[in-house]
Design a protein around this motif. Sequence first.
Motif, PDB file in Angstrom:
ATOM      1  N   GLY A   1      48.198  48.316  36.846  1.00  0.00           N
ATOM      2  CA  GLY A   1      49.330  47.595  36.272  1.00  0.00           C
ATOM      3  C   GLY A   1      49.550  46.260  36.946  1.00  0.00           C
ATOM      4  O   GLY A   1      49.800  45.247  36.278  1.00  0.00           O
ATOM      5  N   ALA A   2      49.447  46.240  38.268  1.00  0.00           N
ATOM      6  CA  ALA A   2      49.605  44.986  39.007  1.00  0.00           C
ATOM      7  C   ALA A   2      48.519  43.984  38.629  1.00  0.00           C
ATOM      8  O   ALA A   2      48.769  42.774  38.536  1.00  0.00           O
ATOM      9  CB  ALA A   2      49.582  45.256  40.507  1.00  0.00           C
ATOM     10  N   ARG A   3      47.301  44.485  38.397  1.00  0.00           N
ATOM     11  CA  ARG A   3      46.217  43.586  38.002  1.00  0.00           C
ATOM     12  C   ARG A   3      46.499  42.947  36.646  1.00  0.00           C
ATOM     13  O   ARG A   3      46.295  41.741  36.454  1.00  0.00           O
ATOM     14  CB  ARG A   3      44.894  44.356  37.941  1.00  0.00           C
ATOM     15  CG  ARG A   3      43.684  43.468  37.664  1.00  0.00           C
ATOM     16  CD  ARG A   3      42.457  44.278  37.306  1.00  0.00           C
ATOM     17  NE  ARG A   3      42.588  44.949  36.023  1.00  0.00           N
ATOM     18  CZ  ARG A   3      42.451  44.329  34.848  1.00  0.00           C
ATOM     19  NH1 ARG A   3      42.206  43.030  34.794  1.00  0.00           N
ATOM     20  NH2 ARG A   3      42.580  45.020  33.733  1.00  0.00           N
ATOM     21  N   LEU A   4      46.998  43.749  35.702  1.00  0.00           N
ATOM     22  CA  LEU A   4      47.304  43.221  34.374  1.00  0.00           C
ATOM     23  C   LEU A   4      48.460  42.227  34.417  1.00  0.00           C
ATOM     24  O   LEU A   4      48.438  41.203  33.729  1.00  0.00           O
ATOM     25  CB  LEU A   4      47.637  44.381  33.429  1.00  0.00           C
ATOM     26  CG  LEU A   4      46.456  45.275  33.048  1.00  0.00           C
ATOM     27  CD1 LEU A   4      46.946  46.575  32.421  1.00  0.00           C
ATOM     28  CD2 LEU A   4      45.518  44.545  32.094  1.00  0.00           C
ATOM     29  N   ILE A   5      49.455  42.509  35.236  1.00  0.00           N
ATOM     30  CA  ILE A   5      50.569  41.579  35.401  1.00  0.00           C
ATOM     31  C   ILE A   5      50.063  40.262  35.968  1.00  0.00           C
ATOM     32  O   ILE A   5      50.446  39.169  35.525  1.00  0.00           O
ATOM     33  CB  ILE A   5      51.655  42.189  36.308  1.00  0.00           C
ATOM     34  CG1 ILE A   5      52.377  43.317  35.558  1.00  0.00           C
ATOM     35  CG2 ILE A   5      52.649  41.127  36.767  1.00  0.00           C
ATOM     36  CD1 ILE A   5      53.321  44.135  36.419  1.00  0.00           C
ATOM     37  N   GLY A   6      49.163  40.346  36.949  1.00  0.00           N
ATOM     38  CA  GLY A   6      48.588  39.136  37.522  1.00  0.00           C
ATOM     39  C   GLY A   6      47.804  38.331  36.508  1.00  0.00           C
ATOM     40  O   GLY A   6      47.805  37.090  36.539  1.00  0.00           O
ATOM     41  N   GLU A   7      47.135  39.025  35.581  1.00  0.00           N
ATOM     42  CA  GLU A   7      46.369  38.336  34.540  1.00  0.00           C
ATOM     43  C   GLU A   7      47.290  37.534  33.620  1.00  0.00           C
ATOM     44  O   GLU A   7      46.999  36.385  33.272  1.00  0.00           O
ATOM     45  CB  GLU A   7      45.580  39.360  33.731  1.00  0.00           C
ATOM     46  CG  GLU A   7      44.663  38.754  32.677  1.00  0.00           C
ATOM     47  CD  GLU A   7      43.866  39.801  31.923  1.00  0.00           C
ATOM     48  OE1 GLU A   7      43.275  39.448  30.874  1.00  0.00           O
ATOM     49  OE2 GLU A   7      43.830  40.969  32.361  1.00  0.00           O
ATOM     50  N   VAL A   8      48.414  38.133  33.238  1.00  0.00           N
ATOM     51  CA  VAL A   8      49.360  37.422  32.380  1.00  0.00           C
ATOM     52  C   VAL A   8      50.017  36.274  33.139  1.00  0.00           C
ATOM     53  O   VAL A   8      50.179  35.174  32.609  1.00  0.00           O
ATOM     54  CB  VAL A   8      50.420  38.384  31.826  1.00  0.00           C
ATOM     55  CG1 VAL A   8      51.431  37.623  30.948  1.00  0.00           C
ATOM     56  CG2 VAL A   8      49.777  39.493  31.001  1.00  0.00           C
ATOM     57  N   ASP A   9      50.387  36.528  34.389  1.00  0.00           N
ATOM     58  CA  ASP A   9      50.980  35.457  35.209  1.00  0.00           C
ATOM     59  C   ASP A   9      50.038  34.252  35.311  1.00  0.00           C
ATOM     60  O   ASP A   9      50.470  33.095  35.222  1.00  0.00           O
ATOM     61  CB  ASP A   9      51.300  35.972  36.613  1.00  0.00           C
ATOM     62  CG  ASP A   9      52.603  36.748  36.671  1.00  0.00           C
ATOM     63  OD1 ASP A   9      53.448  36.561  35.776  1.00  0.00           O
ATOM     64  OD2 ASP A   9      52.776  37.536  37.625  1.00  0.00           O
ATOM     65  N   ALA A  10      48.760  34.525  35.519  1.00  0.00           N
ATOM     66  CA  ALA A  10      47.781  33.443  35.639  1.00  0.00           C
ATOM     67  C   ALA A  10      47.651  32.683  34.325  1.00  0.00           C
ATOM     68  O   ALA A  10      47.531  31.448  34.315  1.00  0.00           O
ATOM     69  CB  ALA A  10      46.427  34.009  36.064  1.00  0.00           C
ATOM     70  N   LYS A  11      47.674  33.414  33.201  1.00  0.00           N
ATOM     71  CA  LYS A  11      47.596  32.767  31.893  1.00  0.00           C
ATOM     72  C   LYS A  11      48.805  31.867  31.662  1.00  0.00           C
ATOM     73  O   LYS A  11      48.682  30.730  31.186  1.00  0.00           O
ATOM     74  CB  LYS A  11      47.504  33.823  30.802  1.00  0.00           C
ATOM     75  CG  LYS A  11      47.558  33.274  29.374  1.00  0.00           C
ATOM     76  CD  LYS A  11      46.326  32.479  29.003  1.00  0.00           C
ATOM     77  CE  LYS A  11      45.127  33.361  28.812  1.00  0.00           C
ATOM     78  NZ  LYS A  11      43.947  32.608  28.301  1.00  0.00           N
ATOM     79  N   ILE A  12      49.983  32.354  32.004  1.00  0.00           N
ATOM     80  CA  ILE A  12      51.200  31.561  31.835  1.00  0.00           C
ATOM     81  C   ILE A  12      51.157  30.318  32.721  1.00  0.00           C
ATOM     82  O   ILE A  12      51.452  29.202  32.271  1.00  0.00           O
ATOM     83  CB  ILE A  12      52.441  32.410  32.157  1.00  0.00           C
ATOM     84  CG1 ILE A  12      52.656  33.460  31.062  1.00  0.00           C
ATOM     85  CG2 ILE A  12      53.679  31.533  32.298  1.00  0.00           C
ATOM     86  CD1 ILE A  12      53.755  34.454  31.366  1.00  0.00           C
ATOM     87  N   ALA A  13      50.774  30.500  33.977  1.00  0.00           N
ATOM     88  CA  ALA A  13      50.733  29.371  34.905  1.00  0.00           C
ATOM     89  C   ALA A  13      49.739  28.314  34.442  1.00  0.00           C
ATOM     90  O   ALA A  13      50.017  27.107  34.486  1.00  0.00           O
ATOM     91  CB  ALA A  13      50.379  29.865  36.308  1.00  0.00           C
ATOM     92  N   GLY A  14      48.560  28.754  33.989  1.00  0.00           N
ATOM     93  CA  GLY A  14      47.558  27.803  33.528  1.00  0.00           C
ATOM     94  C   GLY A  14      47.997  27.068  32.281  1.00  0.00           C
ATOM     95  O   GLY A  14      47.768  25.852  32.138  1.00  0.00           O
ATOM     96  N   THR A  15      48.631  27.790  31.357  1.00  0.00           N
ATOM     97  CA  THR A  15      49.096  27.171  30.114  1.00  0.00           C
ATOM     98  C   THR A  15      50.229  26.184  30.391  1.00  0.00           C
ATOM     99  O   THR A  15      50.279  25.097  29.799  1.00  0.00           O
ATOM    100  CB  THR A  15      49.574  28.264  29.138  1.00  0.00           C
ATOM    101  OG1 THR A  15      48.506  29.183  28.893  1.00  0.00           O
ATOM    102  CG2 THR A  15      50.022  27.658  27.818  1.00  0.00           C
ATOM    103  N   LYS A  16      51.105  26.548  31.278  1.00  0.00           N
ATOM    104  CA  LYS A  16      52.208  25.653  31.642  1.00  0.00           C
ATOM    105  C   LYS A  16      51.689  24.381  32.294  1.00  0.00           C
ATOM    106  O   LYS A  16      52.150  23.268  31.977  1.00  0.00           O
ATOM    107  CB  LYS A  16      53.165  26.390  32.590  1.00  0.00           C
ATOM    108  CG  LYS A  16      54.420  25.616  32.954  1.00  0.00           C
ATOM    109  CD  LYS A  16      55.330  26.491  33.811  1.00  0.00           C
ATOM    110  CE  LYS A  16      56.613  25.750  34.172  1.00  0.00           C
ATOM    111  NZ  LYS A  16      57.513  26.614  35.006  1.00  0.00           N
ATOM    112  N   ALA A  17      50.726  24.528  33.170  1.00  0.00           N
ATOM    113  CA  ALA A  17      50.149  23.360  33.835  1.00  0.00           C
ATOM    114  C   ALA A  17      49.416  22.457  32.852  1.00  0.00           C
ATOM    115  O   ALA A  17      49.418  21.231  32.999  1.00  0.00           O
ATOM    116  CB  ALA A  17      49.209  23.806  34.948  1.00  0.00           C
TER     117      ALA A  17
END
Length: 321
Positions: free
Chosen positions: A168-184
């Motif tokens: 679960g933590a890995r999947l959360i990290g995947e979404v967090d990374a996607k959001i951060a990259g898209t925001k940047a």
Amino acid sequence: MRRRITAFAAVALSVVTLAACGQVEEESAPAGATIDTMFGSVTAPEQPKRVIALGWSDAEAALALGVQPIAASDWLAFGGEGVGPWAAGRYTTPPQILGTTELSYEQISGLNPDLILNTRSDASKEKNDELSKIAPTIGPPEGVVSYGTTWRQQMEMVSSALGKPDEGARLIGEVDAKIAGTKAANPQFAGKTVGVGAYYADKYGGYVRGDSRVDLMESLGFVNKPEIQALSNGNFYADLSREQIELLSADLTVVFPIGGDPAALRSDQVLNQIPSAKAGNLLLLEDETLLSAFSSASTLGTLWAIDNATPLFAKTLAPAA
């Protein structure tokens, strides 16, 4: 309806049954994780085998973790296995499809579940009370509005209940990374106001914080329009009269139909006369798959929505940039 949970221990005292030859003890399943919900703490079995997913996108959360619910509610009316294309192919045995707002407790009990997921729901105490008589039930977390459990909270709760917190933590990290990259990659989103609205049964409404769509937009840098946010009344959605439709006007306005023809939105003279529409900053979400992803609020659906909706947000915002 509001529900009240009764304390339910997944690891109860041994059940004593009477047999012809005397009393026979059956040991209950070993205890798993204890999850805090708005109704109290619930202990899941250590390795649940017969999982029922009733909450909005709970089935997608379980499937993302490699667990196939034996039955699930199809909130977005996908049909078939009851999940979006982002979760397709993850079942080997199709689930039994159950109701959404109306539940048959007899039907659910007959499936002999050892765990019920209902993390994103209407927060009815009555329903939770009845479900908890059948099996340990993971309701919403403390402090959320009806259907307001975030994708993060859902994954944390479901992964803990299924004994897969690391995944679960890995999947959360995947979404967090996607959001951060898209925001940047889209700095033009930062600080821009957004009005997210829906059209249902000839009525409009606006979404506020606690709704997965607004929460996603704000995670990308947008700010929910204050005038809409001010209408928050403990729910994720506020009805708008036709005289209030202009409240949806913002730097970016996103509107979609629920169970209706988008042509009604394209031809609505009131909607199309609000300032953001005149400026070219009104986005009508018409693609059903994209709309479902935008509304799914699961880790899998959120990843799909970010990939497919962000280019539309950027293109529609451009005239005001």
